[in-house]
Design a protein around this motif. Structure first.
Motif, PDB file in Angstrom:
ATOM      1  N   GLU A  18       0.925  -1.244  -0.154  1.00  0.00           N
ATOM      2  CA  GLU A  18      -0.194  -0.094  -0.064  1.00  0.00           C
ATOM      3  C   GLU A  18       0.987   1.234   0.134  1.00  0.00           C
ATOM      4  OE1 GLU A  18      -2.719  -0.455   3.550  1.00  0.00           O
ATOM      5  OE2 GLU A  18      -3.792  -2.121   2.624  1.00  0.00           O
ATOM      6  N   ASP A  19       1.994   1.426   0.760  1.00  0.00           N
ATOM      7  CA  ASP A  19       2.863   2.288   0.852  1.00  0.00           C
ATOM      8  C   ASP A  19       3.663   2.583  -0.510  1.00  0.00           C
ATOM      9  OD1 ASP A  19       1.938   2.656   3.395  1.00  0.00           O
ATOM     10  OD2 ASP A  19       3.910   2.000   4.444  1.00  0.00           O
ATOM     11  N   PHE A  20       3.798   1.240  -0.939  1.00  0.00           N
ATOM     12  CA  PHE A  20       4.539   1.451  -2.601  1.00  0.00           C
ATOM     13  C   PHE A  20       3.664   2.163  -3.400  1.00  0.00           C
ATOM     14  CE2 PHE A  20       4.818  -1.354  -6.446  1.00  0.00           C
ATOM     15  CZ  PHE A  20       5.788  -0.652  -6.974  1.00  0.00           C
ATOM     16  N   ASP A  21       2.351   1.625  -3.486  1.00  0.00           N
ATOM     17  CA  ASP A  21       1.554   2.395  -4.327  1.00  0.00           C
ATOM     18  C   ASP A  21       1.128   3.672  -4.202  1.00  0.00           C
ATOM     19  OD1 ASP A  21       0.847   0.414  -6.523  1.00  0.00           O
ATOM     20  OD2 ASP A  21      -0.742  -0.374  -5.628  1.00  0.00           O
ATOM     21  N   ALA A  22       1.435   4.339  -3.161  1.00  0.00           N
ATOM     22  CA  ALA A  22       1.170   5.540  -2.779  1.00  0.00           C
ATOM     23  C   ALA A  22       2.266   6.682  -2.820  1.00  0.00           C
ATOM     24  CB  ALA A  22       0.542   5.834  -1.287  1.00  0.00           C
ATOM     25  N   ASN A  23       3.552   5.892  -2.897  1.00  0.00           N
ATOM     26  CA  ASN A  23       4.850   6.526  -2.902  1.00  0.00           C
ATOM     27  C   ASN A  23       5.111   7.000  -4.288  1.00  0.00           C
ATOM     28  OD1 ASN A  23       7.525   7.748  -2.799  1.00  0.00           O
ATOM     29  ND2 ASN A  23       8.188   6.172  -1.001  1.00  0.00           N
ATOM     30  N   ASP A  24       5.094   8.246  -4.642  1.00  0.00           N
ATOM     31  CA  ASP A  24       5.136   8.739  -6.112  1.00  0.00           C
ATOM     32  C   ASP A  24       6.771   8.512  -6.607  1.00  0.00           C
ATOM     33  OD1 ASP A  24       2.742   9.311  -6.523  1.00  0.00           O
ATOM     34  OD2 ASP A  24       2.647  11.442  -6.314  1.00  0.00           O
ATOM     35  N   ALA A  25       7.751   8.438  -5.427  1.00  0.00           N
ATOM     36  CA  ALA A  25       9.195   8.272  -5.673  1.00  0.00           C
ATOM     37  C   ALA A  25       9.433   6.735  -6.055  1.00  0.00           C
ATOM     38  CB  ALA A  25       9.822   8.559  -4.518  1.00  0.00           C
ATOM     39  N   LEU A  26       8.620   6.082  -6.059  1.00  0.00           N
ATOM     40  CA  LEU A  26       8.841   4.669  -6.412  1.00  0.00           C
ATOM     41  C   LEU A  26       7.927   4.187  -7.615  1.00  0.00           C
ATOM     42  CD1 LEU A  26       8.619   3.064  -2.672  1.00  0.00           C
ATOM     43  CD2 LEU A  26      10.784   3.446  -4.048  1.00  0.00           C
ATOM     44  N   SER A  27       8.639   3.265  -8.472  1.00  0.00           N
ATOM     45  CA  SER A  27       8.047   2.831  -9.708  1.00  0.00           C
ATOM     46  C   SER A  27       7.993   1.528  -9.759  1.00  0.00           C
ATOM     47  CB  SER A  27       8.970   3.479 -10.857  1.00  0.00           C
ATOM     48  OG  SER A  27       9.023   4.805 -11.162  1.00  0.00           O
ATOM     49  N   SER A  57      -5.142  -8.862  -4.576  1.00  0.00           N
ATOM     50  CA  SER A  57      -5.040  -7.412  -5.029  1.00  0.00           C
ATOM     51  C   SER A  57      -3.631  -6.784  -5.226  1.00  0.00           C
ATOM     52  CB  SER A  57      -5.878  -6.592  -4.148  1.00  0.00           C
ATOM     53  OG  SER A  57      -5.669  -5.082  -4.471  1.00  0.00           O
ATOM     54  N   PRO A  58      -2.714  -7.330  -6.156  1.00  0.00           N
ATOM     55  CA  PRO A  58      -1.515  -6.872  -6.328  1.00  0.00           C
ATOM     56  C   PRO A  58      -1.314  -5.341  -6.658  1.00  0.00           C
ATOM     57  CG  PRO A  58      -2.212  -8.706  -7.958  1.00  0.00           C
ATOM     58  CD  PRO A  58      -3.391  -8.226  -7.258  1.00  0.00           C
ATOM     59  N   PRO A  59      -0.263  -4.911  -6.309  1.00  0.00           N
ATOM     60  CA  PRO A  59      -0.165  -3.330  -6.421  1.00  0.00           C
ATOM     61  C   PRO A  59      -0.319  -2.975  -7.778  1.00  0.00           C
ATOM     62  CG  PRO A  59       1.974  -4.570  -6.651  1.00  0.00           C
ATOM     63  CD  PRO A  59       1.013  -5.617  -6.308  1.00  0.00           C
ATOM     64  N   ARG A  60      -0.951  -1.533  -8.039  1.00  0.00           N
ATOM     65  CA  ARG A  60      -0.945  -1.240  -9.519  1.00  0.00           C
ATOM     66  C   ARG A  60       0.177  -0.977 -10.288  1.00  0.00           C
ATOM     67  NH1 ARG A  60      -0.360   4.103  -9.667  1.00  0.00           N
ATOM     68  NH2 ARG A  60       0.044   5.406  -7.758  1.00  0.00           N
ATOM     69  N   LYS A  61       1.373  -0.974  -9.662  1.00  0.00           N
ATOM     70  CA  LYS A  61       2.724  -0.705 -10.027  1.00  0.00           C
ATOM     71  C   LYS A  61       3.360  -1.976 -10.628  1.00  0.00           C
ATOM     72  CE  LYS A  61       3.275   3.541  -7.620  1.00  0.00           C
ATOM     73  NZ  LYS A  61       4.295   4.370  -6.623  1.00  0.00           N
ATOM     74  N   PRO A  62       4.003  -2.071 -11.323  1.00  0.00           N
ATOM     75  CA  PRO A  62       4.937  -3.227 -11.691  1.00  0.00           C
ATOM     76  C   PRO A  62       5.613  -3.908 -10.296  1.00  0.00           C
ATOM     77  CG  PRO A  62       5.391  -1.633 -13.334  1.00  0.00           C
ATOM     78  CD  PRO A  62       4.758  -0.976 -12.200  1.00  0.00           C
ATOM     79  N   LEU A  63       5.376  -5.400 -10.486  1.00  0.00           N
ATOM     80  CA  LEU A  63       5.974  -6.045  -9.313  1.00  0.00           C
ATOM     81  C   LEU A  63       6.902  -7.181  -9.766  1.00  0.00           C
ATOM     82  CD1 LEU A  63       6.266  -6.730  -6.152  1.00  0.00           C
ATOM     83  CD2 LEU A  63       4.141  -8.124  -6.315  1.00  0.00           C
ATOM     84  N   ILE A  64       7.906  -7.473  -9.369  1.00  0.00           N
ATOM     85  CA  ILE A  64       8.908  -8.519  -9.991  1.00  0.00           C
ATOM     86  C   ILE A  64       9.109  -9.589  -8.715  1.00  0.00           C
ATOM     87  CG2 ILE A  64      11.101  -9.311 -10.757  1.00  0.00           C
ATOM     88  CD1 ILE A  64      11.357  -6.103 -12.095  1.00  0.00           C
ATOM     89  N   ALA A  65       9.055 -10.978  -9.177  1.00  0.00           N
ATOM     90  CA  ALA A  65       9.441 -11.907  -8.094  1.00  0.00           C
ATOM     91  C   ALA A  65      11.078 -12.260  -8.528  1.00  0.00           C
ATOM     92  CB  ALA A  65       8.424 -13.292  -8.390  1.00  0.00           C
ATOM     93  N   ALA A  66      11.770 -12.323  -7.320  1.00  0.00           N
ATOM     94  CA  ALA A  66      13.195 -12.892  -7.738  1.00  0.00           C
ATOM     95  C   ALA A  66      13.284 -14.074  -6.865  1.00  0.00           C
ATOM     96  CB  ALA A  66      14.270 -11.584  -7.029  1.00  0.00           C
TER      97      ALA A  66
END
Length: 258
Positions: free
Chosen positions: A44-53, A92-101
């Motif tokens: 949730e914080d990731f999606d809300a943070n404009d500094a993170l893509s 409900s995955p984030p709206r921004k891209p998410l990578i699994a390593a």
């Protein structure tokens, strides 16, 4: 060991990339309710943070995630977050891209976490699987829904009904993973991939993901109309103007996320 290192989830930013590390190596990063709740908050914080893509999810101790913590399950604990599902992610995955390593095992819910991601980087020693039927259970975290979309029908059915593991090399030949790397290199390779993505405009990234994820359910006659609802604001954004200026001026764009 510091208090931070004892947390079940480690969170670290690398420029515009956020790394989320499941940190229960003694239990092969098996998912607990606490870890699921922390993942939900972090996303949730990731999606809300404009500094993170872009975000990366990975695990410590040479393992991605061995699924649900069965000791917790035996106590009646289910690692599900309301509205977000298993691991605070799969529904409900984030709206921004998410990578699994992925290093080592991504089994059961661990595989379902990877399937909920937009890209997968896997070490050569990684193994994927949905062994729930072997335990008298079903894969309820999206595996039964997503796997037939990623693999040919009969192969997806075999993987589910036998509960067998899918080695990383086989997963790579089936294009289930984006990158196959040497053991120990999955996070580094995911960071490289994330850096390539994060160079691009954040609003355009999120809108592109939204169209690709949602469009399969749109009626054919409405596809372009539905797409317009996601992308129309992008054309008039500051970043679109900045992208054009940067191209003309032969420089790297500076994105504002607006």
């Amino acid at each position: 060991m510091s208090h931070l290192d004892e947390s079940p989830l480690l969170v670290q930013a690398h420029g515009r990339v956020l790394v989320l590390t499941m940190n229960r190596p003694q239990a092969k990063n098996a998912m607990t309710l606490q870890l699921a709740q922390e993942l939900a908050r972090a996303l949730e914080d990731f999606d809300a943070n404009d500094a993170l893509s872009v975000a990366i999810i990975t695990g410590t101790g040479g393992t991605f995630c061995a699924g649900m913590d069965l000791k917790g399950f035996a106590r009646g604990e289910i690692p599900v977050v309301p509205s977000r599902g298993f691991a605070g992610l799969v529904q409900s995955p984030p709206r921004k891209p998410l990578i699994a390593a992925v290093e080592g095992y991504a089994l059961g819910g661990g595989f379902e976490i990877a399937l909920a991601c937009d890209l997968i980087v896997a070490a050569a020693n990684a193994s994927f699987g949905l062994p729930e039927v072997k335990r008298g259970l079903t894969a309820n975290g999206g595996g039964l829904l997503r796997l037939p979309q990623r693999l040919p029908y009969h192969l997806a059915m075999e993987v589910v009904l036998t509960g067998r593991m899918l080695p990383a090399a086989e997963a790579a030949t089936l294009h289930l993973v984006n990158r196959l790397v040497e053991p120990g290199r999955a996070l580094d390779a995911a960071l490289d991939l994330a850096a390539d993505i994060a160079k691009n405009a954040p609003l355009a990234l999120a809108a592109s993901k939204a169209v690709m994820v949602n469009s399969a359910d749109w009626p054919v006659a409405e596809k372009f109309t539905q797409q317009l609802q996601h992308v129309s604001a992008i054309r008039t954004s500051r970043d679109a103007a900045e992208g054009a200026r940067a191209f003309i001026e032969k420089r790297e764009p500076v994105w504002s996320g607006s």
